[in-house]
Design a protein around this motif. Structure first.
Motif, short mmCIF file in Angstrom:
data_model
loop_
_atom_site.label_atom_id
_atom_site.label_comp_id
_atom_site.label_asym_id
_atom_site.label_seq_id
_atom_site.Cartn_x
_atom_site.Cartn_y
_atom_site.Cartn_z
N LEU A 142 0.66 -1.32 0.62
CA LEU A 142 -0.26 -0.01 -0.16
C LEU A 142 0.51 0.88 -0.08
N PHE A 143 2.02 1.64 0.96
CA PHE A 143 2.90 2.35 0.53
C PHE A 143 3.49 2.99 -0.81
N GLN A 144 4.29 1.49 -1.59
CA GLN A 144 4.13 1.57 -2.34
C GLN A 144 3.54 2.52 -3.41
N ALA A 145 2.19 1.54 -3.57
CA ALA A 145 0.91 2.09 -4.12
C ALA A 145 0.78 4.01 -4.15
N LEU A 146 0.43 4.23 -2.58
CA LEU A 146 0.10 5.89 -2.39
C LEU A 146 1.87 6.06 -3.45
N LEU A 147 3.34 5.49 -3.05
CA LEU A 147 3.94 6.85 -3.12
C LEU A 147 4.14 6.99 -5.11
N TYR A 148 3.48 5.63 -5.85
CA TYR A 148 3.38 5.71 -6.93
C TYR A 148 1.96 6.23 -7.30
N ILE A 149 1.63 6.99 -7.05
CA ILE A 149 0.36 7.50 -7.51
C ILE A 149 0.37 9.38 -7.00
N GLY A 150 1.28 9.19 -6.10
CA GLY A 150 2.08 10.70 -5.83
C GLY A 150 2.54 10.75 -6.66
N VAL A 151 3.86 9.47 -7.75
CA VAL A 151 4.50 10.47 -8.43
C VAL A 151 4.14 10.92 -10.16
N ALA A 186 17.50 7.60 -22.81
CA ALA A 186 16.21 7.54 -22.95
C ALA A 186 15.66 5.58 -23.10
N ALA A 187 16.64 5.40 -23.92
CA ALA A 187 16.65 3.48 -23.68
C ALA A 187 17.24 2.99 -22.74
N TRP A 188 18.15 3.41 -21.95
CA TRP A 188 18.15 3.22 -20.43
C TRP A 188 16.11 3.70 -19.42
N SER A 189 16.35 4.59 -19.39
CA SER A 189 15.66 5.75 -18.60
C SER A 189 13.64 4.64 -18.73
N ILE A 190 13.96 4.29 -20.14
CA ILE A 190 12.92 3.56 -20.63
C ILE A 190 13.03 1.98 -19.41
N LEU A 191 13.60 1.16 -19.92
CA LEU A 191 13.99 0.22 -19.82
C LEU A 191 14.16 -0.06 -17.76
N ALA A 192 14.39 0.98 -16.99
CA ALA A 192 14.60 1.58 -15.97
C ALA A 192 12.88 1.27 -14.62
N ALA A 193 12.51 2.21 -16.04
CA ALA A 193 10.86 2.47 -15.36
C ALA A 193 9.98 0.92 -15.77
N TYR A 194 10.78 0.07 -16.74
CA TYR A 194 10.24 -1.66 -16.36
C TYR A 194 10.46 -2.48 -15.48
N THR A 195 11.66 -2.53 -15.16
CA THR A 195 12.84 -3.33 -14.10
C THR A 195 12.63 -2.70 -12.66
N LEU A 223 5.88 7.53 -17.46
CA LEU A 223 4.93 9.57 -16.86
C LEU A 223 6.46 9.97 -16.59
N ILE A 224 7.53 9.25 -16.64
CA ILE A 224 8.67 10.59 -15.58
C ILE A 224 9.50 11.01 -17.28
N VAL A 225 9.66 9.33 -18.18
CA VAL A 225 10.85 9.43 -18.92
C VAL A 225 9.52 10.07 -20.36
N ILE A 226 7.76 10.20 -19.84
CA ILE A 226 8.23 10.08 -21.40
C ILE A 226 7.53 12.53 -21.40
N ASN A 227 7.64 12.82 -19.93
CA ASN A 227 7.30 14.11 -19.40
C ASN A 227 8.83 15.07 -19.82
N PHE A 228 10.27 13.92 -19.43
CA PHE A 228 11.01 14.94 -19.20
C PHE A 228 11.95 14.43 -20.40
N PHE A 229 11.75 13.45 -21.49
CA PHE A 229 12.00 13.52 -23.20
C PHE A 229 10.66 14.14 -23.83
N LEU A 230 9.76 14.57 -23.72
CA LEU A 230 8.35 14.35 -24.18
C LEU A 230 8.76 13.56 -25.54
N LEU A 231 8.11 12.89 -25.06
CA LEU A 231 7.34 11.23 -25.41
C LEU A 231 6.43 10.96 -25.96
N HIS A 232 5.93 10.51 -27.12
CA HIS A 232 4.29 10.47 -27.48
C HIS A 232 4.35 9.18 -26.65
#
Length: 311
Positions: A142-151, A186-195, A223-232
């Protein structure tokens, strides 16, 4: 027969001395199929198949109802007392309640002791996510879920600011070097977002809670990767939707066996691979367009310096 939600408090090798069938009598279901002893017998197996074919009464339509109706006279059987010399018994026996103690009574009502035979096995007959080895990690989940919602909320609010950080920069290095660097980052950021969310999910949490938590975490970091690199967004989240599809393919209940399930997952991955590759290509091309946009002002002369020289 033994369910995985039983916790053994001591050695129970004496159960191998039991007869052809032994179980703990429990009202109103006669006995619980989470723990019972049944001697392997081809005759019993064939007779069970025959009873299934002729339509023996089954109150719940599952193994519990069928086995309870197949051994209906458990209460009339003698109590099991293992011989001291290790001799194996014959016939059917009734096990003491200490071999299948309900957790709620054992811990709460009877204060960690049941006066019926050896206190050997505690069973947890409850919903899967309420098992202690699952529920103990629920607060962390639950703590992680709230943290992700905050992000996600911060990303939503801070998107204009992040865009300004990406724009209006003056780059002195070559465009090709910058493009290569951005692609790698960007590639490493996307990989990190999923791992990263995968390794942060508590190991003992129930899958029905673990997978939604992982999907929420990977979505928030994406979403962090999308906003930082302005990706689709769709290009970055293609893998996210693919993971959801994989879970549905794996959870489909209409497969004949595990081989068919594995082939279905392989076929799904085969058809999804080109889509994921196309999304990656789109991400790389978006970065190139981002570099070439006038907002980055790459290669533009310093207007202030030029006016200073003319003046």
């Amino acid at each position: 027969m033994l369910d995985s939600d039983n916790m053994f408090l001591q050695n129970t090798d004496e159960l191998f001395q039991c007869g052809h069938f032994c179980a703990v009598f429990i009202n109103p279901c006669i006995f619980h199929t989470g723990l019972f002893v049944l001697k392997p017998s081809m005759d019993v197996f064939k007779n069970m198949l025959h009873e299934l074919a002729v339509g023996r009464e089954n109150p719940d339509g599952a193994d519990q109802g069928f086995l309870a109706s197949y051994f209906p006279d458990l209460l009339d059987q003698p109590m099991f007392h293992p011989p001291a010399n290790g001799t194996k018994l014959d016939g059917n026996y009734r096990l003491p309640l200490g071999y299948q103690m309900d957790a709620s009574y054992y811990y709460l009502k009877l204060r960690w002791s049941i006066p019926c035979g050896p206190n050997s096995v505690v069973t947890f007959p409850s919903a899967p996510w309420m098992k202690p080895w699952y529920s103990s990690e629920i607060p962390m989940a639950l703590f992680q879920a709230l943290l992700y919602i905050g992000v996600i909320a911060v990303n939503r609010l801070a998107r204009p600011s992040l865009s300004k950080l990406c724009y209006n920069r003056r780059m002195e290095k070559s465009t090709m070097f910058l493009l290569t660097t951005l692609r790698v980052v960007a590639a490493w950021s996307i990989l990190a977002a999923y791992t990263i969310p995968f390794f942060l999910v508590p190991r003992t949490v129930h899958p029905l809670l673990g997978w939604p938590l992982y999907l929420l975490g990977s979505f928030s970091l994406s979403l962090i990767v999308i906003n930082f690199f302005l990706l689709h967004p769709l290009a970055v989240l293609t893998t996210w939707f693919g993971i959801i599809g994989t879970l549905f393919v794996m959870a489909c209940p209409w497969y004949m066996n595990g081989v068919v399930r594995a082939l279905a997952v392989f076929a799904y991955a085969f058809f999804c691979a080109p889509v994921v590759w196309a999304s990656l290509v789109k991400i790389m091309s978006s970065l190139q367009v981002l570099i070439e946009r006038d907002a980055f002002r790459l290669g533009e002369p310093n207007q202030t310096a030029e006016f200073t020289k003319l003046y």
